[in-house]
Design a protein around this motif. Structure first.
Motif, PDB file in Angstrom:
ATOM      1  N   ASP A  52      23.129   9.204  17.364  1.00 15.66           N
ATOM      2  CA  ASP A  52      23.509   7.794  17.222  1.00 15.66           C
ATOM      3  C   ASP A  52      22.478   6.864  17.852  1.00 15.66           C
ATOM      4  N   ASN A  53      21.552   7.426  18.638  1.00 15.80           N
ATOM      5  CA  ASN A  53      20.473   6.643  19.227  1.00 15.80           C
ATOM      6  C   ASN A  53      19.322   6.525  18.226  1.00 15.80           C
ATOM      7  N   SER A  54      18.622   5.390  18.263  1.00 12.13           N
ATOM      8  CA  SER A  54      17.535   5.190  17.305  1.00 12.13           C
ATOM      9  C   SER A  54      16.459   4.297  17.886  1.00 12.13           C
ATOM     10  N   ASP A  55      15.285   4.364  17.293  1.00 12.47           N
ATOM     11  CA  ASP A  55      14.146   3.524  17.653  1.00 12.47           C
ATOM     12  C   ASP A  55      13.581   2.968  16.349  1.00 12.47           C
ATOM     13  N   LYS A  56      13.639   1.645  16.182  1.00 16.16           N
ATOM     14  CA  LYS A  56      13.266   1.024  14.909  1.00 16.16           C
ATOM     15  C   LYS A  56      12.116   0.050  15.108  1.00 16.16           C
ATOM     16  N   ARG A  57      11.150   0.102  14.190  1.00 11.14           N
ATOM     17  CA  ARG A  57      10.024  -0.830  14.198  1.00 11.14           C
ATOM     18  C   ARG A  57       9.859  -1.462  12.819  1.00 11.14           C
ATOM     19  N   LEU A  58       9.715  -2.774  12.829  1.00 12.43           N
ATOM     20  CA  LEU A  58       9.354  -3.539  11.627  1.00 12.43           C
ATOM     21  C   LEU A  58       8.005  -4.179  11.893  1.00 12.43           C
ATOM     22  N   THR A  59       7.067  -4.044  10.970  1.00 16.05           N
ATOM     23  CA  THR A  59       5.747  -4.645  11.181  1.00 16.05           C
ATOM     24  C   THR A  59       5.375  -5.548  10.017  1.00 16.05           C
ATOM     25  N   LEU A  60       4.612  -6.576  10.330  1.00 20.05           N
ATOM     26  CA  LEU A  60       4.002  -7.453   9.337  1.00 20.05           C
ATOM     27  C   LEU A  60       2.554  -7.641   9.759  1.00 20.05           C
ATOM     28  N   ASN A  61       1.624  -7.292   8.892  1.00 24.95           N
ATOM     29  CA  ASN A  61       0.215  -7.233   9.257  1.00 24.95           C
ATOM     30  C   ASN A  61      -0.644  -7.848   8.156  1.00 24.95           C
ATOM     31  N   GLY A  62      -1.762  -8.457   8.554  1.00 27.03           N
ATOM     32  CA  GLY A  62      -2.634  -9.048   7.561  1.00 27.03           C
ATOM     33  C   GLY A  62      -4.076  -9.116   8.021  1.00 27.03           C
ATOM     34  N   TYR A  63      -4.983  -9.286   7.071  1.00 26.61           N
ATOM     35  CA  TYR A  63      -6.407  -9.433   7.380  1.00 26.61           C
ATOM     36  C   TYR A  63      -7.043 -10.365   6.363  1.00 26.61           C
ATOM     37  N   VAL A  64      -8.148 -10.985   6.755  1.00 25.90           N
ATOM     38  CA  VAL A  64      -8.906 -11.838   5.857  1.00 25.90           C
ATOM     39  C   VAL A  64     -10.386 -11.712   6.209  1.00 25.90           C
ATOM     40  N   MET A  65     -11.230 -11.636   5.206  1.00 30.67           N
ATOM     41  CA  MET A  65     -12.666 -11.554   5.421  1.00 30.67           C
ATOM     42  C   MET A  65     -13.244 -12.963   5.451  1.00 30.67           C
ATOM     43  N   ALA A 120     -19.174 -11.942   6.682  1.00 31.88           N
ATOM     44  CA  ALA A 120     -19.254 -10.519   7.007  1.00 31.88           C
ATOM     45  C   ALA A 120     -18.213 -10.104   8.044  1.00 31.88           C
ATOM     46  N   GLY A 121     -17.478 -11.070   8.588  1.00 29.53           N
ATOM     47  CA  GLY A 121     -16.497 -10.774   9.628  1.00 29.53           C
ATOM     48  C   GLY A 121     -15.100 -10.560   9.065  1.00 29.53           C
ATOM     49  N   ARG A 122     -14.249  -9.961   9.892  1.00 29.39           N
ATOM     50  CA  ARG A 122     -12.864  -9.706   9.514  1.00 29.39           C
ATOM     51  C   ARG A 122     -11.945 -10.177  10.627  1.00 29.39           C
ATOM     52  N   ILE A 123     -10.934 -10.947  10.245  1.00 31.28           N
ATOM     53  CA  ILE A 123      -9.893 -11.381  11.171  1.00 31.28           C
ATOM     54  C   ILE A 123      -8.615 -10.636  10.802  1.00 31.28           C
ATOM     55  N   GLY A 124      -7.991 -10.011  11.791  1.00 33.80           N
ATOM     56  CA  GLY A 124      -6.780  -9.245  11.525  1.00 33.80           C
ATOM     57  C   GLY A 124      -5.740  -9.470  12.597  1.00 33.80           C
ATOM     58  N   GLY A 125      -4.494  -9.435  12.197  1.00 32.70           N
ATOM     59  CA  GLY A 125      -3.432  -9.621  13.176  1.00 32.70           C
ATOM     60  C   GLY A 125      -2.092  -9.187  12.621  1.00 32.70           C
ATOM     61  N   GLY A 126      -1.084  -9.237  13.483  1.00 35.14           N
ATOM     62  CA  GLY A 126       0.240  -8.849  13.028  1.00 35.14           C
ATOM     63  C   GLY A 126       1.253  -8.893  14.143  1.00 35.14           C
ATOM     64  N   VAL A 127       2.457  -8.451  13.814  1.00 34.20           N
ATOM     65  CA  VAL A 127       3.549  -8.399  14.772  1.00 34.20           C
ATOM     66  C   VAL A 127       4.328  -7.116  14.551  1.00 34.20           C
ATOM     67  N   LEU A 133       5.620  -7.288  19.700  1.00 31.45           N
ATOM     68  CA  LEU A 133       4.210  -7.122  20.041  1.00 31.45           C
ATOM     69  C   LEU A 133       3.380  -7.912  19.035  1.00 31.45           C
ATOM     70  N   TYR A 134       2.652  -8.920  19.520  1.00 35.85           N
ATOM     71  CA  TYR A 134       1.797  -9.749  18.680  1.00 35.85           C
ATOM     72  C   TYR A 134       0.338  -9.389  18.961  1.00 35.85           C
ATOM     73  N   TYR A 135      -0.489  -9.320  17.920  1.00 38.84           N
ATOM     74  CA  TYR A 135      -1.904  -9.031  18.137  1.00 38.84           C
ATOM     75  C   TYR A 135      -2.766  -9.796  17.141  1.00 38.84           C
ATOM     76  N   LEU A 136      -3.972 -10.157  17.588  1.00 39.02           N
ATOM     77  CA  LEU A 136      -4.934 -10.886  16.770  1.00 39.02           C
ATOM     78  C   LEU A 136      -6.334 -10.455  17.184  1.00 39.02           C
ATOM     79  N   GLY A 137      -7.163 -10.132  16.220  1.00 35.88           N
ATOM     80  CA  GLY A 137      -8.506  -9.661  16.547  1.00 35.88           C
ATOM     81  C   GLY A 137      -9.545 -10.102  15.545  1.00 35.88           C
ATOM     82  N   VAL A 138     -10.794 -10.000  15.962  1.00 33.83           N
ATOM     83  CA  VAL A 138     -11.938 -10.356  15.117  1.00 33.83           C
ATOM     84  C   VAL A 138     -12.981  -9.247  15.222  1.00 33.83           C
ATOM     85  N   SER A 139     -13.520  -8.845  14.076  1.00 31.15           N
ATOM     86  CA  SER A 139     -14.612  -7.880  14.031  1.00 31.15           C
ATOM     87  C   SER A 139     -15.780  -8.523  13.300  1.00 31.15           C
TER      88      SER A 139
END
Length: 368
Positions: free
Chosen positions: A241-254, A257-264, A280-286
């Protein structure tokens, strides 16, 4: 009589030629690839305990990528259909030890691939693993969102049925596991939930799903992951009856030559100790600052609902490519823990409760 003997000799020669050619024909229809990656270095982190001590060590779990060796094969069955398999084991370059507490802990699967997509059976990555592949610019780096949620780089399922398909720019997939984790060794890759219990089909079951739209300029994916517990399972999931649930939404845009990516990542854990929810929120650049040099940066924030046990991550990494296969890398990171939070900057490390941890890592990576 002479003519008949001549014809018989010709038939025998043709039969022998076919027998000799059979192994070559079989090899032409199938292929096996041996591949791997070795990545290690040195890491120095502060405030590893309540006393505020520092430590210098060689990391075990990962450098810029986890080390591994694998075997991947495919056989052409005709009509666009292929039989496929993957056997992949993790390893620790620091000691030569085996990763994930098993022989082929990263992947062990066999399946079919065609115009319909790919279907496979065994221990394999699930949709949570795939959901962040393009949006998380740091990937499984020693300092990354993997430190905040250790499940993310270990999102694999034992006893699973896997499906993934790509239809023009739309991607979709799902996994179903009858027993998500058979190892009792501990850690994110060994949570003691083998499942497959008579009379309790819910025990240690896991379901994941993914839907996304991906092009070269931009993309977005969403994923769903729920796993159940059972008697003896780790992390307070001691009942089905115990559970661990994750929902994610993620995206990227070029951008050039760089890439920006993030999600929750929205997480809800119903354990024996009660309900805990977090985001958990994250945002990054490559960005390739030079043809041989890439800079990756990321900021992330974990917000635990109804608690002050939050954490903020800042990390930057430089990678210099000595060749297509070999690179040197260095990362600087900072993890700020608040309240009762004790999230280590380095994946698998330790930190004093509520302490801010700074770190630096330098390493060498070679793939083959």
């Amino acid at each position: 009589m002479e003519t008949n003997l001549k014809h018989q000799h010709q038939r025998i020669r043709r039969a022998i030629a076919l027998l000799l050619a059979a192994p070559a024909l079989a090899m032409a229809q199938s292929s096996v690839t041996i591949y791997g990656l070795l990545d290690t270095g040195l890491v120095h982190t502060t405030n590893v305990n309540a006393a505020g001590d520092s430590v210098t060590k060689m990391p075990s779990l990962t450098g810029s990528f986890p080390s591994r060796i694998g075997f991947r094969g495919a056989e052409d069955l005709g009509g666009g259909l292929q039989a496929i398999f993957t056997l992949e084991t993790g390893l620790g370059v620091d000691t030569g030890g085996m990763g994930q507490n098993r022989l082929f802990g990263r992947q062990a699967s066999v399946g079919l691939k065609g115009s319909f997509g790919e279907i496979a059976f065994g221990r394999q990555i699930n949709m949570t693993y795939l959901a962040t592949q393009k949006s998380d610019v740091m990937g499984p780096n020693l300092f990354s969102i993997s430190s905040i949620d250790l499940y993310l780089p270990n999102a694999r399922s034992d006893n699973s049925i896997f499906y993934f398909g790509r239809f023009n720019d739309v991607v979709a997939g799902a996994t179903y596991s009858t027993g998500r984790d058979t190892s009792a060794a501990g850690g994110p890759a060994g949570t003691n939930c083998p499942g497959e219990v008579a009379g309790n089909a819910k025990a240690c079951r896991q379901v994941t799903g993914l839907l996304g739209y991906e092009t070269k300029p931009f993309g977005v994916t969403a994923s769903y992951d729920i796993l159940y517990g059972n008697t003896g399972a780790a992390n307070g999931l001691s009942s089905s009856d115990n559970s661990d649930k994750r929902l994610t939404l993620n995206g990227y845009v070029m951008v050039g030559a760089g890439r920006i990516g993030g999600g929750v990542v929205d997480r809800s854990t119903r354990a024996a100790t009660g309900l805990q929810e977090s985001d958990l929120y994250y945002l990054g650049v490559s960005y390739p600052v030079h043809p041989l040099l890439t800079l990756d940066t990321q900021v992330a924030r974990k917000n635990v609902k109804g608690s002050d046990a939050d954490a903020t991550l800042l990390v930057a990494r430089l990678t210099y490519y000595l060749s297509k296969r070999t690179a040197i890398h260095g990362s600087l990171g900072r993890m700020k823990n608040s309240g009762a939070s004790a999230i280590a900057l380095d994946a698998g490390g330790t930190v004093g409760v509520g302490k801010t941890q700074n770190g630096v890592v330098a390493g060498l990576r070679h793939s083959f």
